[in-house]
Design a protein around this motif. Sequence first.
Motif, PDB file in Angstrom:
ATOM      1  N   VAL A 106       0.825  -1.214   0.000  1.00  0.00           N
ATOM      2  CA  VAL A 106       0.000   0.000   0.000  1.00  0.00           C
ATOM      3  C   VAL A 106       0.859   1.265   0.000  1.00  0.00           C
ATOM      4  N   LEU A 107       2.029   1.231   0.656  1.00  0.00           N
ATOM      5  CA  LEU A 107       2.873   2.421   0.671  1.00  0.00           C
ATOM      6  C   LEU A 107       3.465   2.687  -0.717  1.00  0.00           C
ATOM      7  N   ALA A 108       3.874   1.636  -1.416  1.00  0.00           N
ATOM      8  CA  ALA A 108       4.386   1.803  -2.781  1.00  0.00           C
ATOM      9  C   ALA A 108       3.295   2.335  -3.707  1.00  0.00           C
ATOM     10  N   GLN A 109       2.065   1.885  -3.510  1.00  0.00           N
ATOM     11  CA  GLN A 109       0.959   2.389  -4.322  1.00  0.00           C
ATOM     12  C   GLN A 109       0.705   3.862  -4.034  1.00  0.00           C
ATOM     13  N   ALA A 110       0.748   4.243  -2.759  1.00  0.00           N
ATOM     14  CA  ALA A 110       0.533   5.644  -2.403  1.00  0.00           C
ATOM     15  C   ALA A 110       1.551   6.540  -3.097  1.00  0.00           C
ATOM     16  N   LYS A 111       2.806   6.102  -3.107  1.00  0.00           N
ATOM     17  CA  LYS A 111       3.869   6.866  -3.759  1.00  0.00           C
ATOM     18  C   LYS A 111       3.626   6.959  -5.261  1.00  0.00           C
ATOM     19  N   SER A 112       3.173   5.902  -5.868  1.00  0.00           N
ATOM     20  CA  SER A 112       2.905   5.903  -7.304  1.00  0.00           C
ATOM     21  C   SER A 112       1.796   6.893  -7.653  1.00  0.00           C
ATOM     22  N   TYR A 113       0.731   6.894  -6.860  1.00  0.00           N
ATOM     23  CA  TYR A 113      -0.359   7.836  -7.107  1.00  0.00           C
ATOM     24  C   TYR A 113       0.118   9.277  -6.932  1.00  0.00           C
ATOM     25  N   LYS A 114       0.899   9.523  -5.889  1.00  0.00           N
ATOM     26  CA  LYS A 114       1.390  10.875  -5.632  1.00  0.00           C
ATOM     27  C   LYS A 114       2.216  11.384  -6.809  1.00  0.00           C
ATOM     28  N   ASN A 115       3.064  10.550  -7.358  1.00  0.00           N
ATOM     29  CA  ASN A 115       3.938  10.968  -8.451  1.00  0.00           C
ATOM     30  C   ASN A 115       3.171  11.301  -9.731  1.00  0.00           C
ATOM     31  N   LEU A 116       1.921  10.869  -9.806  1.00  0.00           N
ATOM     32  CA  LEU A 116       1.119  11.153 -10.995  1.00  0.00           C
ATOM     33  C   LEU A 116       0.358  12.471 -10.897  1.00  0.00           C
ATOM     34  N   GLU A 117       0.317  13.063  -9.698  1.00  0.00           N
ATOM     35  CA  GLU A 117      -0.358  14.345  -9.541  1.00  0.00           C
ATOM     36  C   GLU A 117       0.439  15.423 -10.281  1.00  0.00           C
ATOM     37  N   LEU A 118      -0.222  16.128 -11.170  1.00  0.00           N
ATOM     38  CA  LEU A 118       0.446  17.147 -11.965  1.00  0.00           C
ATOM     39  C   LEU A 118       0.606  18.448 -11.182  1.00  0.00           C
ATOM     40  N   PRO A 119       1.720  19.148 -11.382  1.00  0.00           N
ATOM     41  CA  PRO A 119       1.909  20.445 -10.717  1.00  0.00           C
ATOM     42  C   PRO A 119       0.792  21.423 -11.101  1.00  0.00           C
ATOM     43  N   HIS A 120       0.479  22.301 -10.168  1.00  0.00           N
ATOM     44  CA  HIS A 120      -0.499  23.370 -10.405  1.00  0.00           C
ATOM     45  C   HIS A 120      -1.922  22.854 -10.588  1.00  0.00           C
ATOM     46  N   THR A 121      -2.172  21.615 -10.142  1.00  0.00           N
ATOM     47  CA  THR A 121      -3.544  21.114 -10.118  1.00  0.00           C
ATOM     48  C   THR A 121      -3.906  20.782  -8.684  1.00  0.00           C
ATOM     49  N   THR A 122      -5.178  20.856  -8.362  1.00  0.00           N
ATOM     50  CA  THR A 122      -5.670  20.498  -7.040  1.00  0.00           C
ATOM     51  C   THR A 122      -6.933  19.663  -7.219  1.00  0.00           C
ATOM     52  N   PRO A 123      -7.331  18.921  -6.208  1.00  0.00           N
ATOM     53  CA  PRO A 123      -8.567  18.150  -6.314  1.00  0.00           C
ATOM     54  C   PRO A 123      -9.799  19.023  -6.527  1.00  0.00           C
ATOM     55  N   GLU A 124      -9.688  20.303  -6.192  1.00  0.00           N
ATOM     56  CA  GLU A 124     -10.831  21.200  -6.358  1.00  0.00           C
ATOM     57  C   GLU A 124     -11.033  21.634  -7.801  1.00  0.00           C
ATOM     58  N   ASN A 125      -9.949  21.700  -8.574  1.00  0.00           N
ATOM     59  CA  ASN A 125     -10.095  22.198  -9.939  1.00  0.00           C
ATOM     60  C   ASN A 125      -9.762  21.174 -11.015  1.00  0.00           C
ATOM     61  N   ASP A 126      -9.432  19.947 -10.600  1.00  0.00           N
ATOM     62  CA  ASP A 126      -9.038  18.940 -11.584  1.00  0.00           C
ATOM     63  C   ASP A 126      -9.548  17.578 -11.120  1.00  0.00           C
ATOM     64  N   THR A 127     -10.407  16.969 -11.927  1.00  0.00           N
ATOM     65  CA  THR A 127     -11.017  15.703 -11.514  1.00  0.00           C
ATOM     66  C   THR A 127     -10.001  14.574 -11.417  1.00  0.00           C
ATOM     67  N   LEU A 128      -8.999  14.574 -12.288  1.00  0.00           N
ATOM     68  CA  LEU A 128      -7.986  13.522 -12.225  1.00  0.00           C
ATOM     69  C   LEU A 128      -7.141  13.668 -10.962  1.00  0.00           C
ATOM     70  N   CYS A 129      -6.805  14.902 -10.610  1.00  0.00           N
ATOM     71  CA  CYS A 129      -6.048  15.130  -9.381  1.00  0.00           C
ATOM     72  C   CYS A 129      -6.850  14.650  -8.175  1.00  0.00           C
ATOM     73  N   ALA A 130      -8.163  14.882  -8.209  1.00  0.00           N
ATOM     74  CA  ALA A 130      -9.020  14.420  -7.107  1.00  0.00           C
ATOM     75  C   ALA A 130      -8.980  12.903  -6.997  1.00  0.00           C
ATOM     76  N   TYR A 131      -9.074  12.222  -8.136  1.00  0.00           N
ATOM     77  CA  TYR A 131      -9.020  10.760  -8.141  1.00  0.00           C
ATOM     78  C   TYR A 131      -7.694  10.267  -7.568  1.00  0.00           C
ATOM     79  N   LEU A 132      -6.599  10.834  -8.039  1.00  0.00           N
ATOM     80  CA  LEU A 132      -5.273  10.417  -7.581  1.00  0.00           C
ATOM     81  C   LEU A 132      -5.084  10.720  -6.097  1.00  0.00           C
ATOM     82  N   HIS A 133      -5.570  11.862  -5.665  1.00  0.00           N
ATOM     83  CA  HIS A 133      -5.418  12.240  -4.254  1.00  0.00           C
ATOM     84  C   HIS A 133      -6.144  11.260  -3.340  1.00  0.00           C
ATOM     85  N   PHE A 134      -7.385  10.928  -3.667  1.00  0.00           N
ATOM     86  CA  PHE A 134      -8.143  10.026  -2.797  1.00  0.00           C
ATOM     87  C   PHE A 134      -7.564   8.610  -2.820  1.00  0.00           C
TER      88      PHE A 134
END
Length: 307
Positions: A106-134
């Motif tokens: 689970v920790l390796a998966q968490a790191k993988s998801y985090k690395n996919l979050e694009l700079p300058h996006t947040t879960p509030e303004n980007d649906t993919l960032c929201a998916y990756l964050h959760f």
Amino acid sequence: MPTTITISLEFISDKGGAKAFSNSFSQEREASDVGKANLAGEVFAELRKCASYADHLSQLPSVRDLLTVESSYTYEAIDPTDVANIFNVPAVWLEIVNTFTNLRYVLAQAKSYKNLELPHTTPENDTLCAYLHFQKMYSLNLAALDLAKIQDLVIRLLYESFSGKLIKVDLDDPEWEKKLTLREAKKGLKEKLDNKEINSSDFDAIMAALSIPSKSAHQATVLRYRNGVAHRIRPSVDYPAMFTDISDRKSTVHYDSSGKEVSRSFSFGGRRTTPEFRFDDLYLAFVDYMRHLAEMLEALRAIPRLC
């Protein structure tokens, strides 16, 4: 109107040749164009996560080899319950290793998801960032609970290794396992030493092993985060707007020039603008604490009566 979804996956190697796979299924409802784009983004993100996950996993400590260590200790069956040691001790070791393995996963998966979050996006303004964050937070919080569970299982290991006589519990109480605490285990070990039921070398080795996690410079961070996840308001990570913000009831004390308290003030409302934790900091803390847990488990496994 039914919609058919088809996925094609092709592997192309620099050495030449290609390998392709495809799959499809149908669903009854018609998705919107936005929904289709969101689903495609999530599927591609999962593909990238799966491809990078093994790289992160390989960098995390492992304790799988502990199961290959054979016990050389012979238990003296003074009463019928002592026979349970033969079955329970290896069973607890298996549970410890399985829990550590799940922690790595689970920790390796968490790191993988985090690395996919694009700079300058947040879960509030980007649906993919929201998916990756959760997805990231789900895996990270499971890792936090596994870190604590491993230490709980170590106490159970000590309890079983001493024939259930290390800590006094009422086995008729369905909540008896809550009494298996580190404090009570250390107290029981000291009593065993005083009563000459354990030799000083085993006592010292066990106590030294149990102290290893506390040597992690990140122990306080790991415990504070884990306690927040398990027992309190979930701490905010990366994006404070995505978490509950509770006003602090603690007052601010104001003093005069002589140091005498003159008033107290309270602050209510408003929202936190900075997160309590950053994922990258937590990840480093978790990995370091994992290494100390692995070292502790290796030290305990080297003690014959705990095998």
